[in-house]
Every structure is written in C-alpha cells, then in structure tokens.
Write an enzyme that holds these catalytic residues in place. Structure first.
Site, PDB file in Angstrom:
ATOM      1  N   LYS A   1       0.619  -1.102  -0.048  1.00  0.00           N
ATOM      2  CA  LYS A   1       0.074   0.121  -0.045  1.00  0.00           C
ATOM      3  C   LYS A   1       0.993   1.266   0.156  1.00  0.00           C
ATOM      4  O   LYS A   1       1.892   1.342   0.930  1.00  0.00           O
ATOM      5  CB  LYS A   1      -0.907  -0.056   1.285  1.00  0.00           C
ATOM      6  CG  LYS A   1      -2.207   0.698   1.122  1.00  0.00           C
ATOM      7  CD  LYS A   1      -3.073   0.268   2.451  1.00  0.00           C
ATOM      8  CE  LYS A   1      -4.550   0.986   2.267  1.00  0.00           C
ATOM      9  NZ  LYS A   1      -5.209   0.757   3.410  1.00  0.00           N
TER      10      LYS A   1
ATOM     11  N   GLU B   1     -19.346  -5.907   9.073  1.00  0.00           N
ATOM     12  CA  GLU B   1     -20.500  -5.434  10.094  1.00  0.00           C
ATOM     13  C   GLU B   1     -21.320  -6.088  10.651  1.00  0.00           C
ATOM     14  O   GLU B   1     -22.148  -6.115  11.642  1.00  0.00           O
ATOM     15  CB  GLU B   1     -21.197  -4.270   9.159  1.00  0.00           C
ATOM     16  CG  GLU B   1     -20.377  -3.052   8.842  1.00  0.00           C
ATOM     17  CD  GLU B   1     -19.588  -3.252   7.596  1.00  0.00           C
ATOM     18  OE1 GLU B   1     -18.727  -2.444   7.047  1.00  0.00           O
ATOM     19  OE2 GLU B   1     -19.679  -4.391   6.967  1.00  0.00           O
TER      20      GLU B   1
ATOM     21  N   ARG C   1     -25.912  -3.102   5.944  1.00  0.00           N
ATOM     22  CA  ARG C   1     -25.295  -4.653   5.933  1.00  0.00           C
ATOM     23  C   ARG C   1     -25.647  -5.491   7.224  1.00  0.00           C
ATOM     24  O   ARG C   1     -25.683  -6.599   7.211  1.00  0.00           O
ATOM     25  CB  ARG C   1     -23.879  -4.534   5.596  1.00  0.00           C
ATOM     26  CG  ARG C   1     -23.589  -3.496   4.603  1.00  0.00           C
ATOM     27  CD  ARG C   1     -22.064  -3.544   4.091  1.00  0.00           C
ATOM     28  NE  ARG C   1     -21.938  -5.085   3.257  1.00  0.00           N
ATOM     29  CZ  ARG C   1     -20.784  -5.306   2.901  1.00  0.00           C
ATOM     30  NH1 ARG C   1     -19.768  -4.659   2.835  1.00  0.00           N
ATOM     31  NH2 ARG C   1     -20.763  -6.287   1.819  1.00  0.00           N
TER      32      ARG C   1
END
Length: 639
Positions: free
Chosen positions: A291, A375, A403
């Site tokens: 990253k 979630e 969700r």
C-alpha cells in the site's frame, strides 16, 4: 515526482484504452507506471481520495488490462476505491484531475462513466458473488470466450460474504473465473527477479509465514468448506511445512492457486494472469503488493499508508488541517466515558481511524475490537459482549449499517441487549457518491422494536446524548451524526417534555428540526418571520421513540413541518405523521428530506442546495403552504 504527465510525450497520454496499452513494449511499462503514480499523487493532493490503495495496484492494473479484453472480459473491483488506475487505463486519464468533483469522475467505478466499469462496489466483499453470477450467466448463454476477473483485497476478504461466494464458486469447477487476491500486507518487501526466484525467496522469508497465517486465519472460519482443511492445519502443528503451501489450502477448496506473485513486478503478474486465463476454471492468483508503493510519504505513513487523505502537499506529504469535526467529538467523548465505565468496549469494522477510535484503542487496548470489513459479525459479536455483561459501542459509517440490519434486529434488539451503535457520516456525505450517503438509517431503524435513536444538533448535544445512550441497559441505542465540521452550537431557549425548544412563536408553524438541521430551520424561521409567519422550532433530541409532548405541541399549531437529513420515505417525518394520526391530531404536516434516489457526488452544500434542503427553499415552501390554507394571509399588504 516527475512533470511528464500531461505534457507532450507523456506515455500515459497515448493510452486511450486497453488496446493502446497492449501495443506498448515491456520496456515502456515502468515509465508508464511512474507517470500513473505522478498523476495519482498530484491529483489526489488537490481533491483528496484513496491514494494508498491505488499506488499499490499500478502494475497489477496494467497487467490486468494487457492480459484481458475489457469490457468483453469483465473486471470487478472489490473494493472499488482501488480502481483509479483502472480508470486511467480505460480512457479517463485526461479527466482524472476532476476526481470526486461535481460533474467529474467518481471515486469508485461507475457504469455511467464507462463500459469498463461493471459495478460501483464501494461496499466491500461483494465482488466474488457478482463474479459467480456473471460467470454462470455466460456459461448458460454459451459465451465461452468471456472471462470474469474479480480483484479482491484491501481487507475485503475479511468479510463473510466473500467466503460464502468462495464456497459456491468452488462447487462449479468449469467456470472461467479468476480471483485476484491483492494482499497488500505492510510487511511485504519487493523481491527483484522473475516469478520463480520470487516464489523461492518468499518461501524463505517471514512474509511466507505471514501468508500461511493469512490462509489459516481466513479459511478455517468457513463452516461449510472448513472441514477439508483439518488435516492440513493439523499438519502445521506437527511442523510439516510443505502441507501448508497456500496452493494446497486453496486447491482443497476446489480452486486452482497461483502465487505468491510480486505485485510490483508487472511481467510476473502478467505471466501469472495469462497462466490463470488458460485454465478456464476458477483460479486464485495471490498477488503481494504494498500500500502506498512508490510514494515515500504514503509508504511510511504509520496509520494507514495514506489510505484516504484529504487535500495535502505532494512535496511534503503534509495534509491540510481539518476543522474540528463530529468524529473528533465522538473520539474524545468515548475515551472519557471509557474512563468512567470499565464495562464500555468499542467495536469497529476496519474503520479504526475514520470512526475516531484510535485514541480509545490507545487508552484501552484490551477493550477495542477491530473485526475487519464484517459489519454483520460486528453487531452479533456486540450482542455476545452485551450478554457477557459489557456495554459495546459499535462505531461504523451510516451507509454500512444497511449490511447489519438483520443482526441489529434479530440478534441485538430481539434480546433487548444494551448495545450502542454510533453512526458516522450520516445524511448527505457528498464526495464519495451514491453508495456512501447515509440516507437510509433513520428509515430502516424505525421498524426495530425497543430501539432508541438520538440525533444531536451540535457538539454539546453529541456529548450528552452519547452519555445518555450508554446508560440505557434494556435495549439498543443509536447515535447518528454527519460528516465534516461540527455544527454551530445552539442552546435551547426552553424544554418541552424531553425536547429542546430552540425558538418560540405564536401558533402558526411548528418546525421539527432533526439534529444538525437546526441551524437551517432557525434560518428558515427568521425568513418566515419576515413574511408574517410565526414559527416554533423544536429539536426532539431522541427521534425514536418520539416524545409524547410533540402531540400537544402539534395540536397547538396550524401546520407541522419536519426537516431531516435522511430519505423522506419512512424517516422521522413519517414517524411524526403516524404519531399525530394515531392521536387523532389532524393538523397538516409537511416533511422535507432527501429524495429517494441515488445522488451524484458533489460537495455536501451543493447537494443540499440541489435537493432543496436550504433555509430559503424550506421557508418558501412553508410560505406557500400557509398561503394555500389562509387566503386572507395571501392578500395581506404586509406581504
């Protein structure tokens, strides 16, 4: 950073689409990658955006579009915030400086932008299910020359839905489906050389051990397909390293495995993808990337490798200071409450920094749980924590609550458990586009029995309502607030039941202001005064359940108006209307909120203006409504 991009002679300028990319020689690709990174940094420095993830997928994106024939072959990104390079390579490099600006490029793939964008997909862990369905559709339609490629990474494999999809993909071994696992673990160190030598070096490094842990930790969580791995995992206990090779683990799922591949060696990635394409069956290509790769300030950024910085100086990496925001207030208050209450624990779904929980994690490291992009698990795990005598505070974005609705309903509320859900980025969020607007929560939460919802209008109210929420011990609570700078502090001038009265007036209009809409409503009341219309403004503070004092107040006025930063259908306005009907109060009611459509990306203020959520719009419509009900007022010379 070079100045090539955008000048005559820029290699990126010549790439108008994937066909042009295929014409480039292998020796030109490092230059192209450098130009792409220059444009990524220079553009996001001005607009903000997901810089770190995209710096890490430059070579991977180039390889994907050299090997596959988009849009005939379907490339799906999970999550879509790592698709900036994909946008550049599919003809949108010249527009890239408009990223996340009104009328410009979306921060996610967008079907309205390009035929190369298949799904918007800013909600993670869904691409494998899309890919499963697409590949099955092409098989049934006998379109045998098409390949579906799902690029999943940046945490998306921590979501349970991804493993549900893998379980189903494994059952259909004749699907031309390629899964690229973009593993951007930050301990990764690039190795120079070809694919074979890279594999050999990886197997001799700590990174190889990390990969084994990655496979072990993820695959053993899958109940249906987990059993076949028992022998392999048992072998690890005996120290039999070979049995734990990643290809064995994935192939036990029925998935061909290629890896580990250096994601910053474009030729190695290209070779792996071409090999995968030749199998014409489900294949996992495991690519290791870093990253923020290629931009030192991102690579060395400890918190998140410039995952999603705001405006910053590209020469120094310094971000422009952000104003004191709602998230900051929550961050401070949850630490204070944590000191007072040893039973308070915090949960986040891969949003430790964005939801403001870093200070809590530093103060109480044993009481913070980051569950990854999961979630659903977050809410049911919170239910378990509550059953165990703790008070969990689950901090997520409002849009991601969608969700976990079933878990909040059936696992938390059904058991009347003391769980507090804190919803950041509620209402119109703006720059991140349609899927990130938190405009659904006040509607879906209305149907949950025993749930209480608080909407603070300013900083003091956020502090007091959060404190009230964690005191509730017989059911779940929700506290929601918007993105950005905290609203102007507005003190109440009185109290009506549990509601704050923000302005008193003669019995013309009762204006019910939901949370941060208070300043707008007070401004509208001032404009109405100029039209001879007196307005009482109240802030319910808790919008579910509504205070019974609202019935009495409504009955004393000629018109009730509700203004909220949520979709109009099923929101607070509808709840107020239902409450008045049930009490046989037939005063007219008008509701103002977000229209039930997906909103284009733009600044929050611009969107609110476009949808009519401004003081001027509200005052004008109220004036017209009063005039229709009071003909005499319409002819008043004072107007």
């Amino acid at each position: 950073m070079s100045e090539r991009t955008g000048r005559p002679g820029s290699l990126l300028e010549t790439v108008k689409g994937p066909r042009d990319l295929k014409l480039l020689g292998a020796g030109e690709l490092p230059r192209l990658a450098a130009e792409i990174r220059d444009l990524l940094v220079s553009s996001t420095a001005r607009t903000g955006g997901h810089l770190g993830p995209n710096l890490g997928v430059v070579e991977l994106s180039i390889a994907l579009h050299r090997v596959f024939d988009s849009p005939r072959d379907r490339i799906l990104w999970d999550t879509g915030h790592q698709a900036y390079v994909h946008k550049m390579l599919t003809g949108r490099a010249a527009q890239f400086e408009t990223l996340r600006q009104e009328g410009g490029l979306s921060g996610y793939p967008s079907q309205t932008e390009s035929e190369h964008d298949i799904i918007e997909n800013s909600h993670a862990s869904t691409a494998l299910s899309y890919a499963d369905g697409l590949a099955k559709a092409y098989k049934l339609r006998r379109e045998v020359d098409r390949t579906v490629v799902a690029v999943i990474g940046d945490g998306a494999l921590t979501g349970g839905m991804a493993w549900e999809a893998l379980n189903n993909i494994a059952a259909h071994r004749d699907l031309p489906l390629i899964i690229v696992v973009n593993d951007n673990g930050r301990s990764y160190s690039p190795t120079i050389g070809g694919l074979a030598s890279h594999l050999a070096s990886l197997r001799a490094t700590q990174r190889y051990e990390d990969v084994l842990e990655f496979v072990k930790d993820n695959l053993t969580k899958v109940p249906v397909v987990g059993a076949p791995f028992y022998d392999a995992l048992h072998g690890m206990k005996k120290g039999i390293k070979d049995v734990l090779a990643p290809q064995v683990m994935f192939e036990d799922l029925g998935l061909k495995y290629i890896g580990l591949v250096d994601g910053h060696d474009e030729q190695a990635v290209e070779a792996a993808l071409r090999k995968a394409r030749g199998f014409r069956r489900p294949v996992i290509v495991h690519v290791l990337t870093k990253k923020g790769f290629g931009y030192s300030f991102a690579e060395n950024h400890d918190e998140d490798c410039f995952h999603s910085p705001g405006v910053f100086d590209p020469l120094t990496g310094e971000e422009k200071p952000k104003p004191h925001g709602w998230t900051n207030v929550f961050s401070q208050e949850i630490v204070r409450l944590g000191a007072e209450r040893q039973d308070i624990v915090a949960i986040t779904a891969a949003m430790l920094g964005p939801t403001g929980l870093i200070p809590f994690s530093e103060a109480y490291p044993d009481r913070l749980y980051d569950v990854g992009i999961a979630e659903q698990h977050a809410l049911t795990s919170a239910a378990g924590l509550a059953l165990g005598g703790l008070h969990p505070v689950v901090a997520i974005y409002a849009t991601f609550l969608n969700r976990a609705f079933d878990q909040l309903l059936m696992d938390v509320a059904l058991h009347r458990l003391p769980v507090t859900v804190v919803l950041d980025r509620a209402g119109v969020t703006g720059d991140d586009g349609a899927s990130h607007n938190g405009m659904w929560d006040l509607s879906i939460l209305q149907v949950i029995p025993g749930l209480s919802v608080a909407v603070p209008r300013d900083e003091p109210r956020l502090r007091e309502l959060l404190a009230e929420a964690v005191e509730v011990d017989d059911g779940p609570t929700v506290v929601r607030y918007p993105k950005g700078p905290v609203a102007t502090e507005i003190e109440a001038v009185g109290r009506l039941g549990g509601m704050d009265v923000l302005r008193t007036g003669d019995p013309d209009v009762l204006l019910v202001s939901v949370g941060p809409m208070a300043e707008l409503c007070l401004d509208a009341a001032t404009l109405l005064d100029a039209q001879g219309i007196s307005t009482t403004v109240v802030d319910p503070r808790w919008v579910k359940p509504l205070d019974e004092a609202l019935v009495t107040a409504a009955g004393a006025h000629k018109l009730v108006v509700v203004v909220e930063d949520n979709g109009r259908v099923g929101g607070v306005g509808d709840a107020v209307a239902r409450m008045l009907r049930d009490a046989d109060v037939d005063v007219p009611i008008r509701t103002y909120g977000i229209p039930q459509r997906f909103l284009d990306h733009a600044k929050r203020a611009k969107i609110l203006n476009e949808i009519g959520l401004t003081a001027q719009d509200i005052a004008r419509e109220i004036t017209e409504a009063v005039a229709r009900r009071s003909p005499a007022l319409e002819n008043d010379p004072a107007r």
